[in-house]
Design a protein around this motif. Structure first.
Motif, PDB file in Angstrom:
ATOM      1  N   LEU A 172      10.076   8.262  -1.617  1.00 42.68           N
ATOM      2  CA  LEU A 172      10.412   6.877  -1.301  1.00 42.68           C
ATOM      3  C   LEU A 172       9.745   5.888  -2.245  1.00 42.68           C
ATOM      4  CD1 LEU A 172      10.300   6.996   2.596  1.00 42.68           C
ATOM      5  CD2 LEU A 172      12.259   7.260   1.088  1.00 42.68           C
ATOM      6  N   MET A 173       9.211   6.348  -3.365  1.00 44.64           N
ATOM      7  CA  MET A 173       8.573   5.474  -4.349  1.00 44.64           C
ATOM      8  C   MET A 173       9.637   4.876  -5.269  1.00 44.64           C
ATOM      9  SD  MET A 173       5.219   5.422  -4.088  1.00 44.64           S
ATOM     10  CE  MET A 173       4.651   5.074  -5.725  1.00 44.64           C
ATOM     11  N   GLY A 174       9.252   3.849  -6.016  1.00 45.37           N
ATOM     12  CA  GLY A 174      10.153   3.210  -6.967  1.00 45.37           C
ATOM     13  C   GLY A 174      10.955   2.115  -6.292  1.00 45.37           C
ATOM     14  N   PRO A 175      11.741   1.362  -7.072  1.00 45.21           N
ATOM     15  CA  PRO A 175      12.527   0.279  -6.473  1.00 45.21           C
ATOM     16  C   PRO A 175      13.624   0.843  -5.573  1.00 45.21           C
ATOM     17  CG  PRO A 175      13.018   0.466  -8.809  1.00 45.21           C
ATOM     18  CD  PRO A 175      11.914   1.437  -8.505  1.00 45.21           C
ATOM     19  N   ALA A 214      16.481   7.960   5.371  1.00 45.24           N
ATOM     20  CA  ALA A 214      17.697   8.381   4.667  1.00 45.24           C
ATOM     21  C   ALA A 214      18.480   7.189   4.127  1.00 45.24           C
ATOM     22  CB  ALA A 214      18.581   9.208   5.595  1.00 45.24           C
ATOM     23  N   LEU A 215      18.238   6.008   4.696  1.00 47.21           N
ATOM     24  CA  LEU A 215      18.965   4.814   4.264  1.00 47.21           C
ATOM     25  C   LEU A 215      18.097   3.869   3.440  1.00 47.21           C
ATOM     26  CD1 LEU A 215      21.140   4.172   7.437  1.00 47.21           C
ATOM     27  CD2 LEU A 215      21.793   5.284   5.300  1.00 47.21           C
ATOM     28  N   ILE A 216      16.966   4.353   2.962  1.00 47.25           N
ATOM     29  CA  ILE A 216      16.168   3.623   1.969  1.00 47.25           C
ATOM     30  C   ILE A 216      16.436   4.339   0.655  1.00 47.25           C
ATOM     31  CG2 ILE A 216      13.868   2.937   1.245  1.00 47.25           C
ATOM     32  CD1 ILE A 216      13.041   2.923   4.186  1.00 47.25           C
ATOM     33  N   VAL A 217      17.282   3.741  -0.147  1.00 44.24           N
ATOM     34  CA  VAL A 217      17.840   4.426  -1.317  1.00 44.24           C
ATOM     35  C   VAL A 217      17.463   3.693  -2.601  1.00 44.24           C
ATOM     36  CG1 VAL A 217      19.766   5.327   0.039  1.00 44.24           C
ATOM     37  CG2 VAL A 217      20.030   3.165  -1.168  1.00 44.24           C
ATOM     38  N   PRO A 218      17.526   4.390  -3.742  1.00 41.05           N
ATOM     39  CA  PRO A 218      17.288   3.710  -5.024  1.00 41.05           C
ATOM     40  C   PRO A 218      18.283   2.561  -5.198  1.00 41.05           C
ATOM     41  CG  PRO A 218      17.273   6.087  -5.324  1.00 41.05           C
ATOM     42  CD  PRO A 218      17.741   5.828  -3.917  1.00 41.05           C
ATOM     43  N   GLU A 269       0.846  -1.184   0.000  1.00 39.90           N
ATOM     44  CA  GLU A 269       0.000   0.000   0.000  1.00 39.90           C
ATOM     45  C   GLU A 269       0.887   1.240   0.000  1.00 39.90           C
ATOM     46  OE1 GLU A 269      -3.015  -0.012   2.949  1.00 39.90           O
ATOM     47  OE2 GLU A 269      -3.206  -2.175   2.826  1.00 39.90           O
ATOM     48  N   VAL A 270       0.662   2.106  -0.941  1.00 36.35           N
ATOM     49  CA  VAL A 270       1.439   3.315  -1.061  1.00 36.35           C
ATOM     50  C   VAL A 270       0.484   4.481  -0.956  1.00 36.35           C
ATOM     51  CG1 VAL A 270       3.019   4.604  -2.516  1.00 36.35           C
ATOM     52  CG2 VAL A 270       3.101   2.119  -2.509  1.00 36.35           C
ATOM     53  N   THR A 271       0.874   5.491  -0.171  1.00 37.35           N
ATOM     54  CA  THR A 271      -0.041   6.587   0.108  1.00 37.35           C
ATOM     55  C   THR A 271       0.089   7.765  -0.845  1.00 37.35           C
ATOM     56  OG1 THR A 271       1.540   7.489   1.684  1.00 37.35           O
ATOM     57  CG2 THR A 271      -0.145   6.005   2.552  1.00 37.35           C
ATOM     58  N   ALA A 272       1.082   7.783  -1.700  1.00 35.45           N
ATOM     59  CA  ALA A 272       1.279   8.933  -2.581  1.00 35.45           C
ATOM     60  C   ALA A 272       1.874   8.487  -3.911  1.00 35.45           C
ATOM     61  CB  ALA A 272       2.207   9.944  -1.915  1.00 35.45           C
ATOM     62  N   SER A 273       1.817   9.384  -4.880  1.00 38.71           N
ATOM     63  CA  SER A 273       2.411   9.099  -6.181  1.00 38.71           C
ATOM     64  C   SER A 273       3.921   9.320  -6.117  1.00 38.71           C
ATOM     65  CB  SER A 273       1.799  10.031  -7.230  1.00 38.71           C
ATOM     66  OG  SER A 273       2.236  11.351  -6.992  1.00 38.71           O
ATOM     67  N   PRO A 274       4.690   8.847  -7.110  1.00 42.95           N
ATOM     68  CA  PRO A 274       6.134   9.031  -7.092  1.00 42.95           C
ATOM     69  C   PRO A 274       6.561  10.493  -6.987  1.00 42.95           C
ATOM     70  CG  PRO A 274       5.544   7.423  -8.752  1.00 42.95           C
ATOM     71  CD  PRO A 274       4.261   8.005  -8.216  1.00 42.95           C
ATOM     72  N   ALA A 275       5.788  11.400  -7.587  1.00 40.39           N
ATOM     73  CA  ALA A 275       6.143  12.814  -7.523  1.00 40.39           C
ATOM     74  C   ALA A 275       5.956  13.370  -6.115  1.00 40.39           C
ATOM     75  CB  ALA A 275       5.296  13.611  -8.511  1.00 40.39           C
ATOM     76  N   GLU A 276       4.962  12.837  -5.379  1.00 36.38           N
ATOM     77  CA  GLU A 276       4.686  13.321  -4.035  1.00 36.38           C
ATOM     78  C   GLU A 276       5.527  12.624  -2.975  1.00 36.38           C
ATOM     79  OE1 GLU A 276       0.589  12.352  -3.716  1.00 36.38           O
ATOM     80  OE2 GLU A 276      -0.079  14.005  -4.964  1.00 36.38           O
ATOM     81  N   GLY A 309       7.674  -1.535  -5.186  1.00 36.54           N
ATOM     82  CA  GLY A 309       6.624  -0.579  -5.538  1.00 36.54           C
ATOM     83  C   GLY A 309       6.618   0.629  -4.640  1.00 36.54           C
ATOM     84  N   GLY A 310       7.742   0.966  -4.072  1.00 32.78           N
ATOM     85  CA  GLY A 310       7.804   2.059  -3.126  1.00 32.78           C
ATOM     86  C   GLY A 310       7.738   1.528  -1.709  1.00 32.78           C
ATOM     87  N   VAL A 311       7.970   2.389  -0.759  1.00 33.97           N
ATOM     88  CA  VAL A 311       7.954   1.998   0.645  1.00 33.97           C
ATOM     89  C   VAL A 311       6.505   1.810   1.081  1.00 33.97           C
ATOM     90  CG1 VAL A 311       8.592   2.690   2.976  1.00 33.97           C
ATOM     91  CG2 VAL A 311      10.106   3.225   1.068  1.00 33.97           C
ATOM     92  N   PRO A 312       6.171   0.650   1.659  1.00 31.38           N
ATOM     93  CA  PRO A 312       4.789   0.387   2.044  1.00 31.38           C
ATOM     94  C   PRO A 312       4.321   1.281   3.201  1.00 31.38           C
ATOM     95  CG  PRO A 312       6.197  -1.483   2.598  1.00 31.38           C
ATOM     96  CD  PRO A 312       7.047  -0.481   1.902  1.00 31.38           C
ATOM     97  N   ALA A 313       3.035   1.524   3.230  1.00 29.75           N
ATOM     98  CA  ALA A 313       2.437   2.417   4.225  1.00 29.75           C
ATOM     99  C   ALA A 313       2.633   1.914   5.648  1.00 29.75           C
ATOM    100  CB  ALA A 313       0.953   2.602   3.919  1.00 29.75           C
TER     101      ALA A 313
END
Length: 124
Positions: free
Chosen positions: A44-47, A86-90, A34-41, A68-72
């Motif tokens: 933490l989205m994306g792999p 800060a340590l959840i990186v692409p 579950e993701v609460t926002a779009s990649p632009a918002e 699919g981004g960081v889960p809610a």
């Protein structure tokens, strides 16, 4: 093993005091991203991959990949410990960030050390 069976195993692994409500059929599972926002918002989205230390109780393990981004369900943890975010990186920056984690004085090093100290002191 089927996906439904995997979800049930993961759901059973969640401590009862952390589950919401009594009806387990209606609650989200760990596999539901579950993701609460779009990649632009949400930056933490994306792999992405978590490169910090393992957190006690298995709340977050090093090298966890979020496709699919960081889960809610991790949001309360990120609010508690902003250094974790800060340590959840692409994924494509993994080797660069790992090199910075061991280099004294870098923001990545400071965040990693803060999580180590905070996790031990606060029982995260």
């Amino acid at each position: 093993m089927t996906r439904k069976k995997e979800e049930q195993i993961l759901n059973d692994a969640i401590p009862p005091d952390t589950k919401e409500g009594a009806d387990s059929a209606s609650e989200p599972t760990l596999l539901a991203r579950e993701v609460t926002a779009s990649p632009a918002e949400n930056p933490l989205m994306g792999p992405r991959i978590y490169v910090g230390p393992n957190l006690p109780g298995g709340r977050l393990l090093q090298s966890t990949v979020f496709r699919g981004g960081v889960p809610a369900y991790l949001q309360p943890l990120l609010d508690e410990q902003p250094d974790i975010a800060a340590l959840i990186v692409p994924v494509d920056e993994l080797s660069e960030v790992q090199a910075k984690i061991v280099q004294t004085g870098t923001p990545e090093y400071v965040a990693y050390q803060a999580i180590l100290k905070g996790g031990i002191a606060n029982g995260i």
